[in-house]
Design a protein around this motif. Structure first.
Motif, PDB file in Angstrom:
ATOM      1  N   TYR A  69       0.829  -1.198   0.000  1.00 34.02           N
ATOM      2  CA  TYR A  69       0.000   0.000   0.000  1.00 34.02           C
ATOM      3  C   TYR A  69       0.865   1.250   0.000  1.00 34.02           C
ATOM      4  O   TYR A  69       1.893   1.293   0.681  1.00 34.02           O
ATOM      5  N   CYS A  70       0.425   2.249  -0.716  1.00 30.09           N
ATOM      6  CA  CYS A  70       1.025   3.560  -0.551  1.00 30.09           C
ATOM      7  C   CYS A  70       0.064   4.411   0.284  1.00 30.09           C
ATOM      8  O   CYS A  70      -1.144   4.155   0.319  1.00 30.09           O
ATOM      9  N   ALA A  71       0.626   5.389   0.958  1.00 28.26           N
ATOM     10  CA  ALA A  71      -0.172   6.245   1.818  1.00 28.26           C
ATOM     11  C   ALA A  71       0.496   7.601   1.950  1.00 28.26           C
ATOM     12  O   ALA A  71       1.721   7.713   1.766  1.00 28.26           O
ATOM     13  N   ALA A  72      -0.294   8.588   2.270  1.00 26.54           N
ATOM     14  CA  ALA A  72       0.217   9.940   2.475  1.00 26.54           C
ATOM     15  C   ALA A  72      -0.396  10.521   3.740  1.00 26.54           C
ATOM     16  O   ALA A  72      -1.590  10.327   4.013  1.00 26.54           O
ATOM     17  N   ASP A  73       0.425  11.193   4.493  1.00 30.64           N
ATOM     18  CA  ASP A  73      -0.037  11.843   5.715  1.00 30.64           C
ATOM     19  C   ASP A  73       0.902  13.011   6.014  1.00 30.64           C
ATOM     20  O   ASP A  73       1.839  13.269   5.259  1.00 30.64           O
ATOM     21  N   THR A  74       0.654  13.658   7.131  1.00 28.41           N
ATOM     22  CA  THR A  74       1.424  14.866   7.429  1.00 28.41           C
ATOM     23  C   THR A  74       2.836  14.571   7.913  1.00 28.41           C
ATOM     24  O   THR A  74       3.733  15.404   7.768  1.00 28.41           O
TER      25      THR A  74
ATOM     26  N   ILE B  25      -1.929   6.925  11.017  1.00 26.34           N
ATOM     27  CA  ILE B  25      -3.087   6.365  11.728  1.00 26.34           C
ATOM     28  C   ILE B  25      -4.321   6.615  10.859  1.00 26.34           C
ATOM     29  O   ILE B  25      -5.214   5.777  10.766  1.00 26.34           O
ATOM     30  N   ALA B  26      -4.361   7.774  10.231  1.00 29.97           N
ATOM     31  CA  ALA B  26      -5.425   8.075   9.271  1.00 29.97           C
ATOM     32  C   ALA B  26      -4.742   8.309   7.915  1.00 29.97           C
ATOM     33  O   ALA B  26      -4.158   7.389   7.368  1.00 29.97           O
ATOM     34  N   GLY B  27      -4.786   9.511   7.424  1.00 33.57           N
ATOM     35  CA  GLY B  27      -4.143   9.824   6.159  1.00 33.57           C
ATOM     36  C   GLY B  27      -4.905   9.279   4.976  1.00 33.57           C
ATOM     37  O   GLY B  27      -6.050   8.817   5.082  1.00 33.57           O
ATOM     38  N   TYR B  28      -4.247   9.324   3.834  1.00 35.31           N
ATOM     39  CA  TYR B  28      -4.839   8.832   2.594  1.00 35.31           C
ATOM     40  C   TYR B  28      -4.141   7.535   2.194  1.00 35.31           C
ATOM     41  O   TYR B  28      -2.905   7.461   2.206  1.00 35.31           O
ATOM     42  N   TRP B  29      -4.932   6.552   1.827  1.00 34.66           N
ATOM     43  CA  TRP B  29      -4.402   5.223   1.526  1.00 34.66           C
ATOM     44  C   TRP B  29      -4.890   4.737   0.172  1.00 34.66           C
ATOM     45  O   TRP B  29      -6.035   5.000  -0.226  1.00 34.66           O
ATOM     46  N   GLY B  30      -4.017   3.987  -0.497  1.00 33.35           N
ATOM     47  CA  GLY B  30      -4.430   3.314  -1.705  1.00 33.35           C
ATOM     48  C   GLY B  30      -5.095   1.988  -1.382  1.00 33.35           C
ATOM     49  O   GLY B  30      -5.180   1.584  -0.219  1.00 33.35           O
ATOM     50  N   GLN B  31      -5.530   1.306  -2.425  1.00 34.74           N
ATOM     51  CA  GLN B  31      -6.281   0.065  -2.234  1.00 34.74           C
ATOM     52  C   GLN B  31      -5.365  -1.155  -2.136  1.00 34.74           C
ATOM     53  O   GLN B  31      -5.802  -2.237  -1.761  1.00 34.74           O
ATOM     54  N   GLY B  32      -4.102  -0.982  -2.477  1.00 40.39           N
ATOM     55  CA  GLY B  32      -3.141  -2.066  -2.372  1.00 40.39           C
ATOM     56  C   GLY B  32      -2.925  -2.797  -3.682  1.00 40.39           C
ATOM     57  O   GLY B  32      -3.803  -2.835  -4.551  1.00 40.39           O
ATOM     58  N   THR B  33      -1.742  -3.368  -3.811  1.00 38.40           N
ATOM     59  CA  THR B  33      -1.413  -4.200  -4.967  1.00 38.40           C
ATOM     60  C   THR B  33      -0.645  -5.415  -4.468  1.00 38.40           C
ATOM     61  O   THR B  33       0.217  -5.316  -3.595  1.00 38.40           O
ATOM     62  N   GLN B  34      -0.992  -6.571  -5.004  1.00 41.45           N
ATOM     63  CA  GLN B  34      -0.404  -7.831  -4.529  1.00 41.45           C
ATOM     64  C   GLN B  34       0.965  -8.051  -5.163  1.00 41.45           C
ATOM     65  O   GLN B  34       1.114  -7.943  -6.389  1.00 41.45           O
ATOM     66  N   VAL B  35       1.912  -8.374  -4.322  1.00 40.04           N
ATOM     67  CA  VAL B  35       3.234  -8.800  -4.781  1.00 40.04           C
ATOM     68  C   VAL B  35       3.455 -10.219  -4.275  1.00 40.04           C
ATOM     69  O   VAL B  35       3.351 -10.472  -3.069  1.00 40.04           O
ATOM     70  N   THR B  36       3.736 -11.114  -5.181  1.00 39.94           N
ATOM     71  CA  THR B  36       3.994 -12.500  -4.830  1.00 39.94           C
ATOM     72  C   THR B  36       5.351 -12.889  -5.380  1.00 39.94           C
ATOM     73  O   THR B  36       5.607 -12.757  -6.576  1.00 39.94           O
TER      74      THR B  36
END
Length: 122
Positions: free
Chosen positions: A95-100, A108-119
């Motif tokens: 997941y990528c995310a952005a916060d202050t 803890i909050a911030g903005y989050w992506g939906q995720g991408t699977q890595v295998t």
């Protein structure tokens, strides 16, 4: 609506490489701390990297240090996670995310992506 969308995940043999991308819409990464996280089945979410809001420093988890590199392209409003020398234990949803800020209570909050699977296969 703010959206972060990851891409670039997939199946790769051990020792291989992948580059994850995270593109933002209705949002600008500039000025935000940017984190990459991962979560494997049955395990807690782990912070892989965090780049400070100034962009001046990036933290990496010991488990990926020297193998993963976070970067950003402000013109494209996209951030990246280059992953090399992949190991089976790197298998997870990323997941990528952005916060202050990177430090607690950042992400803890911030903005989050939906995720991408890595295998990573052995």
């Amino acid at each position: 609506e703010v959206q972060l969308v990851e891409s670039g995940g997939g199946l790769v043999p051990a020792g291989g490489s992948l580059r994850l991308s995270c593109a933002a819409s209705e949002f600008t990464f500039d000025g935000y701390a940017i984190g990459w996280f991962r979560q494997a089945p049955g395990k807690e979410r782990e912070r892989v990297s965090c780049t400070s809001s100034s962009g001046g420093s990036t933290y990496y988890a010991d488990s990926v240090k020297g193998r993963f590199t976070a970067s950003s392209d402000n013109a494209r409003n996209t951030v990246y996670l280059q992953m090399t020398s992949l190991k089976v234990e790197d298998t997870a949803v990323y997941y990528c995310a952005a916060d202050t800020q990177c430090d607690y209570p950042g992400f803890i909050a911030g903005y989050w992506g939906q995720g991408t699977q890595v295998t990573v296969s052995s």
